[in-house]
Enzyme design. Structure first.
Site, mmCIF file in Angstrom:
data_model
loop_
_atom_site.group_PDB
_atom_site.id
_atom_site.type_symbol
_atom_site.label_atom_id
_atom_site.label_comp_id
_atom_site.label_asym_id
_atom_site.label_seq_id
_atom_site.Cartn_x
_atom_site.Cartn_y
_atom_site.Cartn_z
ATOM 1 N N ARG A 146 -11.846 -19.777 23.214
ATOM 2 C CA ARG A 146 -12.673 -20.634 22.842
ATOM 3 C C ARG A 146 -13.789 -20.457 23.627
ATOM 4 O O ARG A 146 -13.782 -19.688 24.626
ATOM 5 C CB ARG A 146 -12.153 -22.005 23.368
ATOM 6 N N ARG B 298 -18.777 -20.705 27.791
ATOM 7 C CA ARG B 298 -20.319 -21.037 28.182
ATOM 8 C C ARG B 298 -21.125 -20.035 27.368
ATOM 9 O O ARG B 298 -20.721 -19.307 26.814
ATOM 10 C CB ARG B 298 -20.454 -20.860 29.609
ATOM 11 N N ASP C 6 0.955 -1.378 -0.045
ATOM 12 C CA ASP C 6 -0.051 0.186 -0.058
ATOM 13 C C ASP C 6 0.864 1.282 0.061
ATOM 14 O O ASP C 6 0.602 2.216 0.379
ATOM 15 C CB ASP C 6 -1.170 -0.107 1.251
ATOM 16 N N ALA D 206 -10.733 -10.926 28.794
ATOM 17 C CA ALA D 206 -9.519 -10.003 28.919
ATOM 18 C C ALA D 206 -8.281 -10.897 28.313
ATOM 19 O O ALA D 206 -8.451 -12.079 28.876
ATOM 20 C CB ALA D 206 -9.280 -9.863 30.204
ATOM 21 N N THR E 249 -9.417 -15.646 16.831
ATOM 22 C CA THR E 249 -8.987 -16.214 15.689
ATOM 23 C C THR E 249 -10.014 -16.743 14.869
ATOM 24 O O THR E 249 -9.815 -17.182 13.821
ATOM 25 C CB THR E 249 -7.792 -17.126 15.694
ATOM 26 N N ASP F 138 -7.456 -1.099 7.632
ATOM 27 C CA ASP F 138 -6.925 -0.991 6.220
ATOM 28 C C ASP F 138 -8.373 -1.033 5.304
ATOM 29 O O ASP F 138 -8.408 -0.759 4.376
ATOM 30 C CB ASP F 138 -5.985 -1.650 5.868
ATOM 31 N N SER G 193 -10.214 -6.534 28.459
ATOM 32 C CA SER G 193 -8.885 -5.840 28.471
ATOM 33 C C SER G 193 -7.903 -6.699 27.455
ATOM 34 O O SER G 193 -7.957 -7.713 28.097
ATOM 35 C CB SER G 193 -8.411 -5.490 29.779
ATOM 36 N N HIS H 194 -0.526 -10.647 7.453
ATOM 37 C CA HIS H 194 1.068 -10.885 6.502
ATOM 38 C C HIS H 194 1.183 -12.309 6.184
ATOM 39 O O HIS H 194 0.728 -13.379 6.920
ATOM 40 C CB HIS H 194 1.984 -10.417 7.022
#
Length: 207
Positions: free
Chosen positions: A186, A189, A20, A166, A171, A99, A148, A121
């Protein structure tokens, strides 16, 4: 629009690799600098200057609803690719690597030091040598609470009403109405009707 810029924007939209910066991409560079200048102006405001802060945020973000509160400092890649709903609260050190678009729904809360990134990347080092990257939009639906230090990665959707614990690294897409935590995050509950009865629970002792 310069043909190279058009090609880069198409690559962004298609989640393909792109760079970019460079000849023909001066408008993208200026767009980023504008956002960072506005973020710097926002971060320099006085705590009592609520009107000034709101004015800058309206200029910075692509769109913004009513009753939005952001605590400085705020960091952005562009700023104008961020879209906030109504009654959004962001605590200190929110980082938005926008972006491409970040969509934030109504009544979303961010604790301190949250990062949302639409960009990453490639894995192989040969593909990174020229700075190539990819981007994918992030969607955070209504009534989400981000704890947080959480990190939200490119392309993620977080479903309505869910909580990200937190320090979590998200992902994968998060369904609605759950608590997720961990690295990678993950499902811990589901959120239930019993949770409508709030009672503080003191931390347990480690065994």
């Amino acid at each position: 629009m310069d043909p190279r810029e058009r090609d880069v924007r198409n690559r962004m939209d298609q989640h393909e690799l792109y760079t970019d910066a460079g000849p023909g991409l001066e408008h993208l560079t200026e767009e980023r600098l504008r956002g960072k200048d506005l973020a710097d102006d926002f971060n320099a405001t006085r705590a009592r200057d609520e009107d000034g802060r709101q004015r800058i945020l309206h200029e910075l973000f692509g769109s913004m609803g009513e009753n939005v509160w952001v605590e400085p400092p705020l960091r952005v890649a562009y700023g104008n690719h961020v879209h906030l709903g109504h009654t959004v609260y962001a605590n200190f050190n929110l980082t938005l690597v926008d972006d491409v678009d970040i969509y934030i729904g109504d009544r979303v809360m961010f604790a301190p030091n949250v990062t949302i990134t639409t960009t990453g990347h490639p894995v192989h080092p040969e593909l990174r040598r020229d700075g190539s990257q990819f981007s994918a939009p992030v969607h955070i639906e209504n009534d989400v609470w981000i704890g947080s230090g959480a990190i939200i990665l490119p392309g993620i959707t977080i479903g309505a009403g869910s909580i990200v614990g937190a320090g979590s690294i998200v992902t994968a897409n998060v369904p609605a109405g759950v608590v997720v935590a961990g690295s990678p995050a993950r499902i811990i509950r589901k959120i239930q009707d019993a949770d409508k009865q709030f009672a503080y629970r003191a931390p347990r002792d480690l065994q």
